[in-house]
Design an enzyme around this catalytic site. Sequence first.
Site, PDB file in Angstrom:
ATOM      1  N   ASP A 115      38.431  39.991  30.410  1.00  0.00           N
ATOM      2  CA  ASP A 115      37.934  39.834  29.018  1.00  0.00           C
ATOM      3  C   ASP A 115      37.672  38.013  28.309  1.00  0.00           C
ATOM      4  O   ASP A 115      37.375  37.769  28.413  1.00  0.00           O
ATOM      5  CB  ASP A 115      39.268  40.236  27.839  1.00  0.00           C
ATOM      6  CG  ASP A 115      38.529  42.201  27.974  1.00  0.00           C
ATOM      7  OD1 ASP A 115      37.821  42.547  27.941  1.00  0.00           O
ATOM      8  OD2 ASP A 115      39.821  42.769  27.320  1.00  0.00           O
ATOM      9  N   SER A 135      45.355  34.390   7.787  1.00  0.00           N
ATOM     10  CA  SER A 135      44.307  35.012   8.702  1.00  0.00           C
ATOM     11  C   SER A 135      43.582  35.545   7.733  1.00  0.00           C
ATOM     12  O   SER A 135      43.740  36.555   6.432  1.00  0.00           O
ATOM     13  CB  SER A 135      44.377  36.059   9.477  1.00  0.00           C
ATOM     14  OG  SER A 135      43.663  37.330   9.712  1.00  0.00           O
ATOM     15  N   HIS A 180      37.516  48.913  33.717  1.00  0.00           N
ATOM     16  CA  HIS A 180      38.462  49.686  34.853  1.00  0.00           C
ATOM     17  C   HIS A 180      38.479  49.329  36.208  1.00  0.00           C
ATOM     18  O   HIS A 180      39.021  49.676  37.101  1.00  0.00           O
ATOM     19  CB  HIS A 180      38.794  51.084  34.237  1.00  0.00           C
ATOM     20  CG  HIS A 180      39.851  51.241  33.217  1.00  0.00           C
ATOM     21  ND1 HIS A 180      40.547  51.360  32.493  1.00  0.00           N
ATOM     22  CD2 HIS A 180      38.585  51.272  32.296  1.00  0.00           C
ATOM     23  CE1 HIS A 180      41.316  51.277  31.604  1.00  0.00           C
ATOM     24  NE2 HIS A 180      39.866  51.723  30.578  1.00  0.00           N
ATOM     25  N   THR A 181      38.003  48.119  36.339  1.00  0.00           N
ATOM     26  CA  THR A 181      37.868  47.665  37.777  1.00  0.00           C
ATOM     27  C   THR A 181      38.084  46.276  38.094  1.00  0.00           C
ATOM     28  O   THR A 181      38.350  45.792  39.004  1.00  0.00           O
ATOM     29  CB  THR A 181      35.980  47.213  38.129  1.00  0.00           C
ATOM     30  OG1 THR A 181      35.400  46.606  37.438  1.00  0.00           O
ATOM     31  CG2 THR A 181      35.102  48.430  37.799  1.00  0.00           C
ATOM     32  N   ASP A 182      38.779  45.931  36.773  1.00  0.00           N
ATOM     33  CA  ASP A 182      39.456  44.082  37.213  1.00  0.00           C
ATOM     34  C   ASP A 182      40.783  44.585  37.324  1.00  0.00           C
ATOM     35  O   ASP A 182      41.264  42.895  38.162  1.00  0.00           O
ATOM     36  CB  ASP A 182      39.044  43.634  35.893  1.00  0.00           C
ATOM     37  CG  ASP A 182      40.017  43.728  34.611  1.00  0.00           C
ATOM     38  OD1 ASP A 182      40.418  44.845  34.698  1.00  0.00           O
ATOM     39  OD2 ASP A 182      39.800  42.691  33.274  1.00  0.00           O
ATOM     40  N   TYR A 237      46.435  53.026  29.000  1.00  0.00           N
ATOM     41  CA  TYR A 237      45.878  51.769  29.592  1.00  0.00           C
ATOM     42  C   TYR A 237      46.944  51.508  30.977  1.00  0.00           C
ATOM     43  O   TYR A 237      46.788  51.665  31.693  1.00  0.00           O
ATOM     44  CB  TYR A 237      45.712  50.434  28.762  1.00  0.00           C
ATOM     45  CG  TYR A 237      44.858  49.028  29.309  1.00  0.00           C
ATOM     46  CD1 TYR A 237      43.609  48.982  29.601  1.00  0.00           C
ATOM     47  CD2 TYR A 237      45.919  48.400  30.355  1.00  0.00           C
ATOM     48  CE1 TYR A 237      43.149  48.119  30.683  1.00  0.00           C
ATOM     49  CE2 TYR A 237      44.671  47.401  30.952  1.00  0.00           C
ATOM     50  CZ  TYR A 237      43.963  47.179  30.979  1.00  0.00           C
ATOM     51  OH  TYR A 237      43.310  46.606  31.726  1.00  0.00           O
ATOM     52  N   SER A 266      41.177  40.425  20.408  1.00  0.00           N
ATOM     53  CA  SER A 266      42.792  39.305  20.398  1.00  0.00           C
ATOM     54  C   SER A 266      42.315  38.490  21.868  1.00  0.00           C
ATOM     55  O   SER A 266      42.868  37.457  21.728  1.00  0.00           O
ATOM     56  CB  SER A 266      43.362  40.634  21.652  1.00  0.00           C
ATOM     57  OG  SER A 266      43.167  41.637  22.169  1.00  0.00           O
ATOM     58  N   SER A 323      38.820  47.613  18.233  1.00  0.00           N
ATOM     59  CA  SER A 323      36.712  48.317  18.275  1.00  0.00           C
ATOM     60  C   SER A 323      36.902  48.093  19.774  1.00  0.00           C
ATOM     61  O   SER A 323      35.509  48.243  20.449  1.00  0.00           O
ATOM     62  CB  SER A 323      36.401  47.588  17.524  1.00  0.00           C
ATOM     63  OG  SER A 323      35.942  46.030  18.200  1.00  0.00           O
ATOM     64  N   GLY A 324      37.864  47.077  21.038  1.00  0.00           N
ATOM     65  CA  GLY A 324      37.115  46.731  22.161  1.00  0.00           C
ATOM     66  C   GLY A 324      36.123  46.301  22.655  1.00  0.00           C
ATOM     67  O   GLY A 324      35.784  46.050  23.605  1.00  0.00           O
TER      68      GLY A 324
HETATM   69  C1  GLA Z   1      40.559  45.967  28.291  1.00  0.00           C
HETATM   70  C2  GLA Z   1      41.498  44.927  29.441  1.00  0.00           C
HETATM   71  C3  GLA Z   1      40.443  44.709  30.325  1.00  0.00           C
HETATM   72  C4  GLA Z   1      39.543  46.213  31.365  1.00  0.00           C
HETATM   73  C5  GLA Z   1      39.057  46.382  30.446  1.00  0.00           C
HETATM   74  C6  GLA Z   1      38.553  47.956  30.963  1.00  0.00           C
HETATM   75  O1  GLA Z   1      39.240  45.218  27.812  1.00  0.00           O
HETATM   76  O2  GLA Z   1      41.022  44.327  29.075  1.00  0.00           O
HETATM   77  O3  GLA Z   1      41.079  43.399  31.758  1.00  0.00           O
HETATM   78  O4  GLA Z   1      40.129  46.158  32.151  1.00  0.00           O
HETATM   79  O5  GLA Z   1      39.740  47.256  29.090  1.00  0.00           O
HETATM   80  O6  GLA Z   1      37.727  47.360  31.785  1.00  0.00           O
END
Ligand code: GLA
Length: 387
Positions: A174, A67, A34-36, A224, A130, A125-126
């Site tokens: 990402d 898919s 959460h720095t980007d 978010y 996507s 899943s993070g």
């Molecule tokens: C998601 C967002 C990124 C980033 C992270 C948290 O993955 O797509 O841009 O903000 O959360 O670091």
Amino acid sequence: MKEQIIKNFKEIFGDGGEIRVFFAPGRVNLIGEHTDYNGGHVFPCALTIGTYGAVRLREDRVLRFYSGNFQENGILTGSLEDLECKGSGEWTRYVKAVIASFGEHGFITPVGFDFYCLGTIPNGSGLSSSASLEILVSKMLTVLFGFDVNMIDASIYSQYAENRYVGVNCGIMDQFAIAMGKKDSAIFLDTSDLKYEYVPVRLDGIRIVIGNTNKKRGLGDSKYNERRAECESALAQLQGICTVQALGELDESSFEAVSDAIKDPVILKRARHAVYENLRTVRAVSALNNNDIKAFGELMNQSHISLRDDYEVTGKELDTLVEAAWAQEGVLGSRMTGAGFGGCTVSLVKDECVDQFIENVGRLYKEKIGYAADFYVVDIGDGPQEL
Ligand code: GLA
């Protein structure tokens, strides 16, 4: 894998014509969360798991999608005439959004195509399933249509696709990590100016273990966008008393000198996370450069605590996995990774302790949460490519 993907494609869309196959990785962020979108630093790496896509051009403007991960949907259709996809829950919106974003940037897709895709990243899943799909499509479009777009611009167009067409205000991490991925290196990226550096991740005798809470989340329905707005509010309050363009510009002392300007205690906590997480990321990278994995791991742990207490994006599933990890032998560091609210954790674990780690953390998680977590011992892979 290529042959298998082509075979699957033919089973769905039939034989004939030229079928080309592409791959884009997933990513895991080692530290800098959460720095980007605050002009800070991030330190992600691409994985060897990711998204495969096979494509065959058409002569008309029709798009057909299938898919292997959502077989129940069958063949979905679309058209180059209609690329608006806000509100749609289908995975195809990411493909349409990238086509539309490229178009807005002057790179117009001239004909439709049939597209088969298969992801080896667990969805939601993070690990950026996507963004992986977005960069896969970016790579595909640049190669197929000869667009003069480098991979950094492709990541910017893909982020725009997600912001403008999908409706998630994500930062650049990402898409950049996936587009620019490099085997055995993590990317130290300054999101304020996109300057970056590859840092070899020489983890002798240590493995990267991802723990999946199996708590599904999508950025769209998570908090978010709310967190992002809270950081913007913090910045606006600071700008009332000093000149600052982004929270990522501040170090400890400059932040503490002005933080009184943020009146709401919740907003203050959010800002504190953004500032300190950025500083932790810079420190973590220099620790790694000095081969001090222990210090790197400790900064990972602090990152999780800050995400839990100040940023409040963890939740009981992620906290349970991380706290169980901290208690295991051979663990150098463990934290949530990605947006949070569910999704995955990343841990550095000594090779000889990995099996025991998975067994113990898995058991503790199931006892407390009631369902199982999954674990993946991952490798750092390259960016997108045609196979
Ligand atoms: C998601 C967002 C990124 C980033 C992270 C948290 O993955 O797509 O841009 O903000 O959360 O670091």
